[in-house]
Design a protein around this motif. Structure first.
Motif, PDB file in Angstrom:
ATOM      1  N   GLU A  86      75.169  76.586  50.100  1.00 49.81           N
ATOM      2  CA  GLU A  86      74.836  77.623  49.321  1.00 49.81           C
ATOM      3  C   GLU A  86      75.405  77.766  48.145  1.00 49.81           C
ATOM      4  O   GLU A  86      75.107  78.534  47.478  1.00 49.81           O
ATOM      5  N   CYS A 138      71.974  76.278  46.264  1.00 48.92           N
ATOM      6  CA  CYS A 138      71.316  77.331  46.008  1.00 48.92           C
ATOM      7  C   CYS A 138      71.299  78.558  45.065  1.00 48.92           C
ATOM      8  O   CYS A 138      71.202  78.667  44.005  1.00 48.92           O
ATOM      9  N   ASP A 139      72.783  78.331  44.781  1.00 53.35           N
ATOM     10  CA  ASP A 139      73.229  79.236  43.730  1.00 53.35           C
ATOM     11  C   ASP A 139      73.130  78.826  42.445  1.00 53.35           C
ATOM     12  O   ASP A 139      72.363  79.255  41.145  1.00 53.35           O
ATOM     13  N   ARG A 140      72.835  77.080  42.271  1.00 59.68           N
ATOM     14  CA  ARG A 140      73.138  76.317  40.749  1.00 59.68           C
ATOM     15  C   ARG A 140      71.924  76.579  40.556  1.00 59.68           C
ATOM     16  O   ARG A 140      70.973  77.377  39.707  1.00 59.68           O
ATOM     17  N   THR A 143      69.727  78.908  40.933  1.00 58.04           N
ATOM     18  CA  THR A 143      69.025  80.096  41.405  1.00 58.04           C
ATOM     19  C   THR A 143      69.733  80.159  39.687  1.00 58.04           C
ATOM     20  O   THR A 143      68.595  81.092  39.216  1.00 58.04           O
ATOM     21  N   ALA A 144      70.289  80.190  39.103  1.00 57.26           N
ATOM     22  CA  ALA A 144      71.265  80.382  38.305  1.00 57.26           C
ATOM     23  C   ALA A 144      70.619  79.052  36.825  1.00 57.26           C
ATOM     24  O   ALA A 144      70.725  79.775  35.804  1.00 57.26           O
ATOM     25  N   ARG A 204      64.776  79.148  50.106  1.00 56.34           N
ATOM     26  CA  ARG A 204      65.876  78.921  50.845  1.00 56.34           C
ATOM     27  C   ARG A 204      65.281  79.392  51.970  1.00 56.34           C
ATOM     28  O   ARG A 204      64.389  80.090  52.601  1.00 56.34           O
TER      29      ARG A 204
END
Length: 250
Positions: free
Chosen positions: A42, A45-47, A49-50, A57
């Motif tokens: 997670e 994935c968040d990084r 996306t940023a 995913r």
């Protein structure tokens, strides 16, 4: 000897539909229960996306889908209340069916057109959790069967990279107990079996050595590494694969 798996192109049932020049990359986050694998997945994935990276995913198992019916029955103890109630080969098939359905329904087109797929678990989870049921001397034969079954016979993509979160069984068990207490939940038949978890830890190391997974240690000199430290190491490992991916055209 460590090796990178290359599917046998001559027997894959999906081969006519593939475009080798456009296929994407599959990166797997793997580790035994309690390794922090899903947390690191997670965070990554968040990084990405940023950073406006183009990726998809995918998480396994898909507990909310019909294709996971048998594995839910298995993990829920309907075939027996310990992992050995279903042999490694049969149980592997339960999870493989769910992955096959996911590929067909959710991400085959994106992958075949050059997309980057990040998965939380994959075929590699069977290597750890089902291989642990076998004596050590039988595991390599099982690993080879498993990869041939899913990547050659079922036609699923082989991963470009497997990031393996390495942790000892005792450390993982403490984390699992803490998580269950915090969330007031009960573990499945895998999580509640301490001797089985110990074999999973050993089996994961054996599979990682055979297939050259990239091992990332959760502890250093008996001290637990922070989530940030582990993430930084994983990002350095995978970042080189990302910039060279073609943008998918669907």
């Amino acid at each position: 000897m460590a090796k990178h798996y290359t599917p046998n192109k001559t027997i894959s049932p999906d081969e006519p539909a593939r475009n080798p020049g456009r296929q994407g990359k599959l990166i797997v986050f793997e580790g035994m229960d309690g390794s922090g694998k899903s947390t690191q997945y997670e965070i990554m994935c968040d990084r990405l996306t940023a950073e406006n990276r183009d990726f998809m995913r995918v998480r396994f198992p898909r507990y909310d889908k019909p294709s996971s019916a048998l594995l839910r029955m298995y993990l829920g103890g309907e075939f027996g209340d310990d992992p050995d109630a279903v042999n490694a080969y049969a149980a592997s098939s339960f999870f493989a069916v769910d992955r096959f359905a996911s590929f067909k329904q959710d991400w085959s087109g994106y992958y075949r057109n050059g997309g980057l797929i990040l998965t939380d678990r994959y075929t590699t989870s069977n290597a750890i959790h089902q291989g642990a049921k076998l004596p050590q001397e039988q595991r390599e034969r099982f690993f080879i069967w498993l990869y041939e079954y899913e990547f050659d016979l079922l036609g699923l993509p082989a991963p470009e990279l497997v990031v393996f979160l390495d942790i000892e069984a005792e450390q993982a068990a403490r984390r699992l107990r803490s998580r269950q207490a915090e969330t007031d939940t009960v573990g499945d038949i895998h999580e509640n079996d301490a001797p089985y978890l110990k074999q999973c830890a050993l089996c994961g190391k054996q599979a990682a050595a055979l297939y050259n997974w990239r091992k990332v240690s959760c502890f250093a000199d008996e001290h637990e590494r922070t989530e940030e430290e582990i993430h930084s190491e994983i990002y350095e490992i995978i970042s080189g694969l990302i910039p060279y991916l073609p943008v998918p055209v669907l």
